[in-house]
Design an enzyme around this catalytic site. Sequence first.
Site, PDB file in Angstrom:
ATOM      1  N   LYS A   1       0.822  -1.224   0.000  1.00  0.00           N
ATOM      2  CA  LYS A   1       0.000   0.000   0.000  1.00  0.00           C
ATOM      3  C   LYS A   1       0.848   1.262   0.000  1.00  0.00           C
ATOM      4  O   LYS A   1       0.490   2.257  -0.625  1.00  0.00           O
ATOM      5  CB  LYS A   1      -0.943  -0.002   1.202  1.00  0.00           C
ATOM      6  CG  LYS A   1      -0.233  -0.217   2.532  1.00  0.00           C
ATOM      7  CD  LYS A   1      -1.208  -0.462   3.653  1.00  0.00           C
ATOM      8  CE  LYS A   1      -0.503  -0.954   4.910  1.00  0.00           C
ATOM      9  NZ  LYS A   1      -0.121  -2.368   4.827  1.00  0.00           N
TER      10      LYS A   1
ATOM     11  N   VAL B   1      -5.100  -2.823  -0.426  1.00  0.00           N
ATOM     12  CA  VAL B   1      -6.074  -2.031   0.330  1.00  0.00           C
ATOM     13  C   VAL B   1      -6.877  -2.863   1.312  1.00  0.00           C
ATOM     14  O   VAL B   1      -6.806  -2.654   2.510  1.00  0.00           O
ATOM     15  CB  VAL B   1      -7.034  -1.272  -0.617  1.00  0.00           C
ATOM     16  CG1 VAL B   1      -8.108  -0.545   0.182  1.00  0.00           C
ATOM     17  CG2 VAL B   1      -6.261  -0.275  -1.455  1.00  0.00           C
TER      18      VAL B   1
ATOM     19  N   LYS C   1      -4.250   3.630   2.227  1.00  0.00           N
ATOM     20  CA  LYS C   1      -5.304   2.874   1.547  1.00  0.00           C
ATOM     21  C   LYS C   1      -6.375   3.802   0.978  1.00  0.00           C
ATOM     22  O   LYS C   1      -6.881   3.579  -0.131  1.00  0.00           O
ATOM     23  CB  LYS C   1      -5.923   1.873   2.527  1.00  0.00           C
ATOM     24  CG  LYS C   1      -4.949   0.800   2.991  1.00  0.00           C
ATOM     25  CD  LYS C   1      -5.554  -0.059   4.084  1.00  0.00           C
ATOM     26  CE  LYS C   1      -4.579  -1.125   4.563  1.00  0.00           C
ATOM     27  NZ  LYS C   1      -5.122  -1.925   5.691  1.00  0.00           N
TER      28      LYS C   1
END
Length: 433
Positions: free
Chosen positions: A109, A136, A209
């Site tokens: 991420k 995510v 995210k």
Amino acid sequence: MSKENIRVGLLGLGVIGGQVAKVLIDKEQELCRQAGATIKLHKIKVLPADLDKPMARDLPADLFTTDDDSFFEDGSIDIVIELIGGEEPACSYVKQALERGKHVVTANKEVIAKHGPELKGIAQRKGIGLYYEASVGGGIPLIAVLEHELKANYIKSIHAIINGTTNYILTRMSQDGIDFDSALTQAQELGYAEANPANDIEGIDAAYKLAIMSSLAFQSCLRPGDVYHEGISRLEARDFKYARELGYALKLLAIAKQGDSTIEARVHPALIKADAPLASINGVFNAVSIEGDLVGRVILSGKGAGPMPTSSAVIADVLRAVRDLQSSTNCRSELINTQKTIRKINEITTRYYMRLTILDSSGVLASIARVLGEHSISISSVIQKETDTLSRTAEIVIMTHPALGYSVASALDDLGRLEVVKEINNVIRVEEQ
């Protein structure tokens, strides 16, 4: 011409990397059947110390290399899976793999949030794919949904619980009435929180995210620095108790909204109605609520982290990469960089929960109401919660009507200077979905 023999190279043999290696080997026949091609784990790049790990000892020794050149100069590798984590050397490895024409699958991420546009540019130039479903929501299929299934929608907003560590901590504080430090210790003992949990508890992980999701949903380019983030360490057990009495739950929310020319993206604790869908997401589970103009509200939920869910997303991306290799196409969506203004946190209007310790004497509430009124903040309700007869103080909870962040910040400064206000214990935004 379709490629029938696909060779995979793996970077990293941590908890996730070890699980992915296990799936590629144990489920090889099933994966080959699904892909219509032979998929072989061909090489694993590790650090010398990784060779002593139990997982390494359970795998064939000829899979391993500790040499970068041996890995990246292997022309037979078609797909590289990056599961090192962190920004470097992971980002450099991903760039190197893409530049050498390898399709890349990653769960990283931080790398995607910070360097996604650059890496996608390389992938487009080389005509290959960059796949990052696991970056995510772990096993929750979020990237594919935003890139493809909801493509026809104008996405209005995202409300998400996307960090399992913080959600576990907040669940324990809410359900068991324990303090933050005790809940964090539990999370660490169970392996949900790292020894240094800063990225989780300060909202940094969720901000990465949210930057990724918002960029896809709003067809714009959001960097982590565009996302306001605030952690959970100031929350106390009594905040959960009072929230419950007021008909709310308390969660760490990742929120993104777009208007005609603006985007807001923020991560912070928030009160949400107790009957809201996200209020019932507890423990290490994650959930994302996406609102589109055509589809309405879509809610996706599941385990957002851990070796099993994450490996599910990684392997799914490997299968997508195999399909791309077979068809000699790159089906990944292009990021359209529309120019929208990022709204600052204090430019946003929300309701607020304020918990204050005040002198227990007449006229105090009138003084507080006057200060709030001077900043155009109207009070929805005031409840006195605790009284200390020895110190002659009381604890009150104020719920406001919607107020501009700048106004609230200025009002809090003025309240802090009132002699009758002993402490501003907590201020939490209220998010109405």
